[in-house]
Design an enzyme around this catalytic site. Structure first.
Site, PDB file in Angstrom:
ATOM      1  N   ASP A  60      48.574   4.475  31.510  1.00 43.07           N
ATOM      2  CA  ASP A  60      48.446   5.783  32.134  1.00 43.07           C
ATOM      3  C   ASP A  60      47.723   6.774  31.240  1.00 43.07           C
ATOM      4  OD1 ASP A  60      50.821   5.408  30.524  1.00 43.07           O
ATOM      5  OD2 ASP A  60      51.385   7.448  31.065  1.00 43.07           O
ATOM      6  N   LYS A 103      56.406   8.944  35.453  1.00 45.35           N
ATOM      7  CA  LYS A 103      56.578   9.138  34.016  1.00 45.35           C
ATOM      8  C   LYS A 103      56.203  10.558  33.614  1.00 45.35           C
ATOM      9  CE  LYS A 103      53.978   8.791  30.126  1.00 45.35           C
ATOM     10  NZ  LYS A 103      53.044   8.236  29.150  1.00 45.35           N
ATOM     11  N   GLU A 147      60.993  10.657  29.108  1.00 46.07           N
ATOM     12  CA  GLU A 147      60.369  10.331  27.816  1.00 46.07           C
ATOM     13  C   GLU A 147      60.201  11.544  26.908  1.00 46.07           C
ATOM     14  OE1 GLU A 147      56.480   8.524  28.117  1.00 46.07           O
ATOM     15  OE2 GLU A 147      56.278   8.310  25.961  1.00 46.07           O
ATOM     16  N   GLU A 196      59.255  11.968  23.611  1.00 50.27           N
ATOM     17  CA  GLU A 196      58.787  11.163  22.461  1.00 50.27           C
ATOM     18  C   GLU A 196      59.012  11.936  21.169  1.00 50.27           C
ATOM     19  OE1 GLU A 196      54.861   9.420  22.634  1.00 50.27           O
ATOM     20  OE2 GLU A 196      54.889   8.946  20.496  1.00 50.27           O
ATOM     21  N   LYS A 217      62.569   6.321  28.203  1.00 53.38           N
ATOM     22  CA  LYS A 217      61.496   5.812  27.344  1.00 53.38           C
ATOM     23  C   LYS A 217      61.611   6.509  25.988  1.00 53.38           C
ATOM     24  CE  LYS A 217      56.557   4.918  27.335  1.00 53.38           C
ATOM     25  NZ  LYS A 217      55.464   4.330  28.096  1.00 53.38           N
ATOM     26  N   GLY A 232      54.470   3.930  20.093  1.00 51.96           N
ATOM     27  CA  GLY A 232      54.301   5.081  19.194  1.00 51.96           C
ATOM     28  C   GLY A 232      53.384   4.916  17.999  1.00 51.96           C
ATOM     29  N   GLY A 233      52.536   3.890  17.967  1.00 51.72           N
ATOM     30  CA  GLY A 233      51.628   3.707  16.831  1.00 51.72           C
ATOM     31  C   GLY A 233      52.040   2.547  15.933  1.00 51.72           C
ATOM     32  N   SER A 255      57.898  -0.460  27.180  1.00 52.85           N
ATOM     33  CA  SER A 255      56.952   0.232  28.058  1.00 52.85           C
ATOM     34  C   SER A 255      55.797   0.637  27.141  1.00 52.85           C
ATOM     35  CB  SER A 255      57.603   1.458  28.704  1.00 52.85           C
ATOM     36  OG  SER A 255      56.640   2.175  29.437  1.00 52.85           O
ATOM     37  N   TYR A 289      48.317  11.969  24.604  1.00 52.49           N
ATOM     38  CA  TYR A 289      48.175  10.846  25.516  1.00 52.49           C
ATOM     39  C   TYR A 289      47.295  11.166  26.702  1.00 52.49           C
ATOM     40  CZ  TYR A 289      49.376   6.332  27.212  1.00 52.49           C
ATOM     41  OH  TYR A 289      49.294   5.044  27.592  1.00 52.49           O
TER      42      TYR A 289
HETATM   43  P1  13P Z   1      52.507   3.929  23.280  1.00 50.77           P
HETATM   44  O1  13P Z   1      53.235   2.620  23.501  1.00 50.77           O
HETATM   45  O2  13P Z   1      51.070   3.738  22.944  1.00 50.77           O
HETATM   46  O3  13P Z   1      53.231   4.810  22.300  1.00 50.77           O
HETATM   47  O4  13P Z   1      52.515   4.673  24.690  1.00 50.77           O
HETATM   48  C1  13P Z   1      53.215   5.818  24.939  1.00 50.77           C
HETATM   49  C2  13P Z   1      53.276   6.149  26.380  1.00 50.77           C
HETATM   50  O5  13P Z   1      53.915   7.119  26.726  1.00 50.77           O
HETATM   51  C3  13P Z   1      52.600   5.323  27.374  1.00 50.77           C
HETATM   52  O6  13P Z   1      53.013   5.605  28.706  1.00 50.77           O
END
Ligand code: 13P
Length: 391
Positions: free
Chosen positions: A66, A178, A218, A220, A260, A303-304, A329, A391
């Site tokens: 996405d 998401k 999510e 993050e 997530k 996450g890298g 995911s 993102y």
């Molecule tokens: P990554 O697995 O690259 O961290 O992807 C984060 C994300 O939110 C993808 O939907």
């Protein structure tokens, strides 16, 4: 004719708990109602629960593709391709027409453009997924912008018009959604940024469920920083406490959401790396302290981390029983080798699809707790951390 009168909790109580019904035969069987004003019944409750369960099915996880057009452009630039609609379509076609993908993948998250796109033969991408029994999902947030009054932090936009967008995405075949917001440890995080992130996620979740989409929640917690793992645990516990507080306030159905989270790791610039066992121990501690067992699936972001690291960490978490389906995911940790193999050349499409299957299968095995990194390529071991990643 039926009529009602209020009844008391007990004879001495002054608290009214519900209504007593009388019918025209004079029967006084009480039917109790909620104390609070009843929440309007949701049309999609059973479907939401079923969708979430299907996505959280054993040995399967989510392929996240996405990326916004700008971020997809960065992926394409890494192999020397221009960021055009045709190139984005070619890349997504490669991924979505991989034969056998549905054995390891239960859901795929699209950017809006992909939801309306078709293969070069005219087959809708949504139908490619359906054939593999993969649920189509959609990124519905509108990205991050600076949060005024904070410590240089961000907030996530996208609530305006969200209900009508979700209804339209449902019509197009999407069944889950998401919303990614971020929390930065080096920037604080400030109480304001955490509250804003949690409230936005909760409003989004309620609106998605109202329109038949299972929300992926999510927040993050970015890898950026040189802090130890204990600090990440502290921040993650704080963030998830706040998220669940507001999810409950917004009457979100916990059986119909997916999470997530970021894994609980030291900051990317911390002097010591943590082993998969340590990451699993801290992450599961955080989850068991904060996430109710009613939540069906925990689908981690990468996450890298390198492809192999993300798979090893997932595997370590599945070495012991836990109340949820703990799975993946991933975007970067599923796509890196695929892109490098493809290089934008039609003659490399099959090899790139094989590379995707290898990664998807490895994570599927990790979901079952039976993965070993033996035989993994050097490319799959390369980290992909980027400071301040968007993102
Ligand atoms: P990554 O697995 O690259 O961290 O992807 C984060 C994300 O939110 C993808 O939907």
């Amino acid at each position: 004719m039926a009529c009602t009168s209020l009844v008391k909790l007990n004879a001495s109580s002054s608290q009214w708990i519900g209504k007593q019904s009388f019918n025209n035969q004079g029967s006084t069987r009480p039917t109790f109602h909620r104390l609070a004003v009843p929440i309007q019944a949701r049309s999609y409750t059973d479907e939401l629960v079923q969708t979430a369960k299907l996505i959280a099915s054993p040995g399967r996880g989510i392929l996240a593709i996405d990326e916004s057009n700008a971020t997809c452009g960065k992926r394409l630039a890494s192999i020397g391709l221009e960021n055009t609609e045709i190139n984005r379509q070619a890349y997504r076609q490669l991924l979505l027409t991989t034969p056998g993908l549905g054995e390891y993948v239960s859901g795929a998250i699209f950017f809006e453009e992909t939801l309306y796109q078709s293969t070069t033969d005219g087959k809708k991408f949504v139908d490619c997924l359906r054939e593999e029994k993969i649920m189509p999902g959609i990124k519905v947030d509108k990205g991050l912008v600076p949060l005024p009054g904070s410590n240089g932090e961000s907030w996530c936009q996208g609530l305006d018009g969200l209900a009508s967008r979700c209804a339209e995405y449902y019509k197009q075949g999407a069944r889950f959604a998401k919303w990614r917001t971020v929390v930065s440890i080096p920037c604080g995080p400030s109480a304001l940024a955490v509250k804003e992130a949690a409230w936005g996620l909760a409003r989004y979740a309620a609106i998605s469920q109202d329109n038949g989409l299972v929300p992926i929640v999510e927040p993050e917690i970015l890898l950026d920083g040189d802090h130890p793992i204990e600090r990440t645990l502290e921040v993650a516990e704080n963030v998830w406490a706040e998220v669940f507080f507001y999810l409950a306030q917004n009457n979100v159905l916990f059986e119909g959401i997916l999470l997530k989270p970021s894994m609980v790791t030291p900051g990317a610039e911390h002097k010591e790396k943590a082993s998969p066992e340590t990451i699993a121990k801290y992450t599961l501690k955080m989850l068991s302290r904060r996430v109710p067992p009613a939540v069906p699936g925990i689908m981690f972001l990468s996450g890298g981390q390198s492809e192999v690291e993300a798979t090893l960490n997932l595997n370590a978490m599945n070495q012991q029983p836990n109340p949820w389906h703990v799975s993946f995911s991933y975007a970067r940790a599923l796509q890196n080798t695929v892109l490098k193999t493809w290089q934008g050349l039609p003659e490399n499409v099959e090899a790139a699809q094989r590379a995707l299957l290898i990664r998807a299968k490895a994570n599927s095995i990790a979901q079952l707790g039976r993965y070993s990194a033996e035989g993994e390529s050097e490319e799959a071991k390369k980290g992909m951390f980027v400071k301040g990643y968007t993102y």
